[in-house]
Motif scaffolding. Sequence first.
Motif, mmCIF file in Angstrom:
data_model
loop_
_atom_site.group_PDB
_atom_site.id
_atom_site.type_symbol
_atom_site.label_atom_id
_atom_site.label_comp_id
_atom_site.label_asym_id
_atom_site.label_seq_id
_atom_site.Cartn_x
_atom_site.Cartn_y
_atom_site.Cartn_z
ATOM 1 N N SER A 69 1.666 -89.522 -3.570
ATOM 2 C CA SER A 69 2.487 -89.964 -2.444
ATOM 3 C C SER A 69 3.719 -89.090 -2.238
ATOM 4 C CB SER A 69 2.921 -91.423 -2.658
ATOM 5 O OG SER A 69 3.676 -91.540 -3.855
ATOM 6 N N TYR A 70 3.906 -88.124 -3.092
ATOM 7 C CA TYR A 70 5.047 -87.219 -3.011
ATOM 8 C C TYR A 70 4.510 -85.796 -2.908
ATOM 9 C CZ TYR A 70 3.642 -86.807 -7.843
ATOM 10 O OH TYR A 70 2.895 -86.618 -8.979
ATOM 11 N N ASP A 88 1.510 -92.907 -7.047
ATOM 12 C CA ASP A 88 2.932 -92.621 -6.862
ATOM 13 C C ASP A 88 3.518 -91.762 -7.977
ATOM 14 O OD1 ASP A 88 3.119 -94.111 -4.455
ATOM 15 O OD2 ASP A 88 3.275 -95.960 -5.623
#
Length: 98
Positions: A69-70, A88
Amino acid sequence: PILKAFDIARYFDVIIGGDTLRVKKPDPAPLQEALTRLGAGKEQAVMVGDSKNDILAAKALGIASIAVSYGYNYDEPITRYRPDHVIDRFTALKECLA
Protein backbone atom coordinates in the motif's frame (compact mmCIF):
# COMPACT_ATOMS: atom_id res chain seq x y z
CA PRO A 1 24.07 -2.37 -10.28
CA ILE A 2 21.89 -1.45 -7.27
CA LEU A 3 21.57 -5.07 -6.16
CA LYS A 4 25.32 -5.54 -6.50
CA ALA A 5 26.02 -2.31 -4.61
CA PHE A 6 23.97 -3.57 -1.67
CA ASP A 7 25.51 -7.04 -2.03
CA ILE A 8 22.15 -8.74 -2.47
CA ALA A 9 22.26 -9.82 -6.13
CA ARG A 10 23.35 -13.26 -4.95
CA TYR A 11 19.90 -13.80 -3.45
CA PHE A 12 18.19 -13.68 -6.85
CA ASP A 13 18.23 -16.51 -9.37
CA VAL A 14 16.96 -14.24 -12.16
CA ILE A 15 17.13 -10.47 -12.56
CA ILE A 16 15.06 -8.77 -15.25
CA GLY A 17 15.66 -5.04 -15.46
CA GLY A 18 13.96 -2.31 -17.43
CA ASP A 19 16.47 -2.70 -20.24
CA THR A 20 16.56 -6.52 -20.41
CA LEU A 21 13.80 -6.78 -23.03
CA ARG A 22 12.44 -4.44 -25.68
CA VAL A 23 9.24 -3.98 -23.67
CA LYS A 24 8.57 -3.00 -20.07
CA LYS A 25 5.80 -3.53 -17.57
CA PRO A 26 2.83 -3.34 -17.80
CA ASP A 27 3.59 -5.60 -20.75
CA PRO A 28 3.70 -9.11 -19.26
CA ALA A 29 6.80 -10.14 -21.25
CA PRO A 30 9.30 -9.38 -18.43
CA LEU A 31 7.33 -11.57 -16.02
CA GLN A 32 7.05 -14.35 -18.59
CA GLU A 33 10.79 -14.11 -19.27
CA ALA A 34 11.53 -14.50 -15.56
CA LEU A 35 9.28 -17.56 -15.35
CA THR A 36 10.89 -19.05 -18.45
CA ARG A 37 14.39 -18.56 -17.06
CA LEU A 38 13.32 -20.11 -13.78
CA GLY A 39 11.58 -23.00 -15.48
CA ALA A 40 8.41 -22.13 -13.57
CA GLY A 41 4.76 -22.00 -14.53
CA LYS A 42 2.22 -19.28 -13.89
CA GLU A 43 0.64 -21.33 -11.12
CA GLN A 44 3.94 -21.10 -9.23
CA ALA A 45 4.18 -17.33 -9.52
CA VAL A 46 3.01 -14.28 -7.66
CA MET A 47 3.88 -10.69 -8.48
CA VAL A 48 4.67 -8.48 -5.49
CA GLY A 49 4.77 -4.83 -6.41
CA ASP A 50 4.14 -1.24 -5.51
CA SER A 51 2.85 0.24 -8.75
CA LYS A 52 0.02 -0.12 -11.20
CA ASN A 53 2.46 -1.45 -13.79
CA ASP A 54 3.28 -4.39 -11.52
CA ILE A 55 -0.38 -5.26 -11.00
CA LEU A 56 -1.34 -4.73 -14.66
CA ALA A 57 1.54 -6.95 -15.82
CA ALA A 58 0.47 -9.71 -13.42
CA LYS A 59 -3.13 -9.49 -14.60
CA ALA A 60 -2.06 -9.54 -18.26
CA LEU A 61 -0.03 -12.71 -17.64
CA GLY A 62 -2.71 -14.30 -15.49
CA ILE A 63 -0.75 -14.62 -12.27
CA ALA A 64 -1.62 -13.64 -8.71
CA SER A 65 -0.65 -10.21 -7.44
CA ILE A 66 0.16 -8.75 -4.05
CA ALA A 67 0.50 -5.00 -3.78
CA VAL A 68 2.09 -2.98 -1.02
CA SER A 69 0.00 0.00 0.00
CA TYR A 70 3.06 2.25 0.06
CA GLY A 71 5.75 2.98 -2.48
CA TYR A 72 5.82 4.19 -6.03
CA ASN A 73 2.41 4.36 -7.64
CA TYR A 74 2.07 7.70 -9.35
CA ASP A 75 0.20 9.09 -6.31
CA GLU A 76 -2.73 6.76 -6.95
CA PRO A 77 -4.21 4.25 -4.52
CA ILE A 78 -2.96 0.79 -5.54
CA THR A 79 -6.39 -0.66 -4.79
CA ARG A 80 -7.67 1.03 -7.97
CA TYR A 81 -5.92 -1.73 -9.96
CA ARG A 82 -7.53 -4.56 -7.99
CA PRO A 83 -4.57 -6.67 -6.88
CA ASP A 84 -5.44 -10.02 -5.34
CA HIS A 85 -4.10 -8.84 -1.97
CA VAL A 86 -2.83 -5.61 -0.46
CA ILE A 87 -0.39 -5.51 2.43
CA ASP A 88 0.53 -2.47 4.52
CA ARG A 89 3.94 -3.74 5.62
CA PHE A 90 6.38 -6.06 3.92
CA THR A 91 6.54 -8.30 6.95
CA ALA A 92 2.92 -9.31 6.17
CA LEU A 93 4.05 -10.93 2.91
CA LYS A 94 4.88 -14.29 4.49
CA GLU A 95 1.42 -14.51 6.07
CA CYS A 96 -0.22 -13.48 2.81
CA LEU A 97 1.60 -16.21 0.87
CA ALA A 98 0.58 -18.87 3.37
